[in-house]
Design an enzyme around this catalytic site. Structure first.
Site, PDB file in Angstrom:
ATOM      1  CD  GLU A  34      25.114  12.499 -30.591  1.00  0.00           C
ATOM      2  OE1 GLU A  34      24.079  12.237 -29.940  1.00  0.00           O
ATOM      3  OE2 GLU A  34      26.253  12.161 -30.218  1.00  0.00           O
TER       4      GLU A  34
ATOM      5  CG  HIS B 224      29.269  16.394 -29.986  1.00  0.00           C
ATOM      6  ND1 HIS B 224      30.489  16.150 -30.577  1.00  0.00           N
ATOM      7  CD2 HIS B 224      28.563  15.243 -30.093  1.00  0.00           C
ATOM      8  CE1 HIS B 224      30.503  14.890 -31.001  1.00  0.00           C
ATOM      9  NE2 HIS B 224      29.354  14.313 -30.736  1.00  0.00           N
TER      10      HIS B 224
ATOM     11  CG  HIS C 133      32.809  11.365 -32.301  1.00  0.00           C
ATOM     12  ND1 HIS C 133      32.914  11.079 -30.968  1.00  0.00           N
ATOM     13  CD2 HIS C 133      31.519  11.728 -32.504  1.00  0.00           C
ATOM     14  CE1 HIS C 133      31.734  11.266 -30.390  1.00  0.00           C
ATOM     15  NE2 HIS C 133      30.877  11.681 -31.286  1.00  0.00           N
TER      16      HIS C 133
ATOM     17  CG  HIS D   4      28.299  12.857 -35.698  1.00  0.00           C
ATOM     18  ND1 HIS D   4      28.412  14.094 -35.128  1.00  0.00           N
ATOM     19  CD2 HIS D   4      28.320  11.975 -34.670  1.00  0.00           C
ATOM     20  CE1 HIS D   4      28.512  13.971 -33.813  1.00  0.00           C
ATOM     21  NE2 HIS D   4      28.456  12.692 -33.501  1.00  0.00           N
TER      22      HIS D   4
ATOM     23  CB  CYS E 101      33.880   6.250 -31.076  1.00  0.00           C
ATOM     24  SG  CYS E 101      33.643   8.036 -30.992  1.00  0.00           S
TER      25      CYS E 101
END
Lengths: 157, 157
Positions: B70, B72, B76, B110, B124
């Protein structure tokens, strides 16, 4: 606070020493000498990016060393990453080891001590924007040391 | 997003299982079933406090499992905490092991995969406020898989 350079995707751990180390991450002074009492502690900034509102640091304390006894408005979220020792939070002292979690709420007195024969390394998450730490006054420190467990902790016992 | 209950100062690790576990920290589903492709992955929220602008989670992937591919807008900051595996970030695939650092910049594709015979656990850090992940379209996934290293990673090889 932010470093504006691009951050590499991968930073492998490196080195075969006693503690933890990463490629491209500098080992920094914990604080300026004389600013506050501490012994045998280093600081590494692992993530400090404009895209994050938190900053992730790694502190490592040599055997027998300790961080500064202090408090502040901002909070700490801690994950023990290496070795073992003890932590004082508020008025509680507890042994800590990998991968224990420690939460330091706003205005809690706190201090970390490595074991006599082992280092203590931990991740510490803080907000990017935060206030400066306060040291205890002599009267505040004496008041804390009235508790036998805290007095023993301050004495390194 | 925030849990408003007071957070205990100390959460010792517990259990003698294959993976990591902490007293008082629930093992949660990674995502809802059917929402996105993944296999053998759990989620634990270690720190999610109103005093912090970041949230710290622990994900653990069983041997042979993987997280969702995914991307976004939010970033992270990852610290490998347990086991070993591989990570895809952007168009790079790298082996990862304790205590490597992985930075996933905004809009980078990732995915994490545990080794065939070892779990992969990682911390994370994300901002409390963040956007929802996007999955690749079939065309985007096919385009990524044109690179042999990524095709092998997707195939679990």
């Amino acid at each position: 606070m932010n470093q504006r350079a691009p951050h590499p995707s991968f930073r492998p751990a490196q080195g075969a020493g006693e503690g933890l180390d990463w490629a491209g991450v500098d080992r920094l002074d914990y604080k300026s000498e004389g600013e506050a009492p501490f012994r045998g502690i280093s600081r590494r900034v692992l993530f400090d990016q404009p895209e994050l509102q938190g900053q992730l640091r790694y502190f490592e304390i040599e055997p027998g060393g300790y961080s500064t006894l202090e408090r502040h408005e901002h909070a700490h979220a801690v994950v023990i990453l290496h070795g073992a020792g003890r932590a004082l939070v508020g008025r509680a002292v507890r042994p800590v080891a990998v991968p224990d979690l420690v939460w330091i709420a706003p205005w809690s007195w706190h201090q970390f001590r490595a074991a006599a024969d082992r280092p203590l390394g931990f991740l510490c998450l803080v907000n990017q924007e935060r206030d400066r730490p306060q040291l205890p006054t002599p009267a505040e420190r004496a008041e804390l040391a009235r508790e036998p467990a805290l007095a023993a902790f301050f004495a390194g016992n």
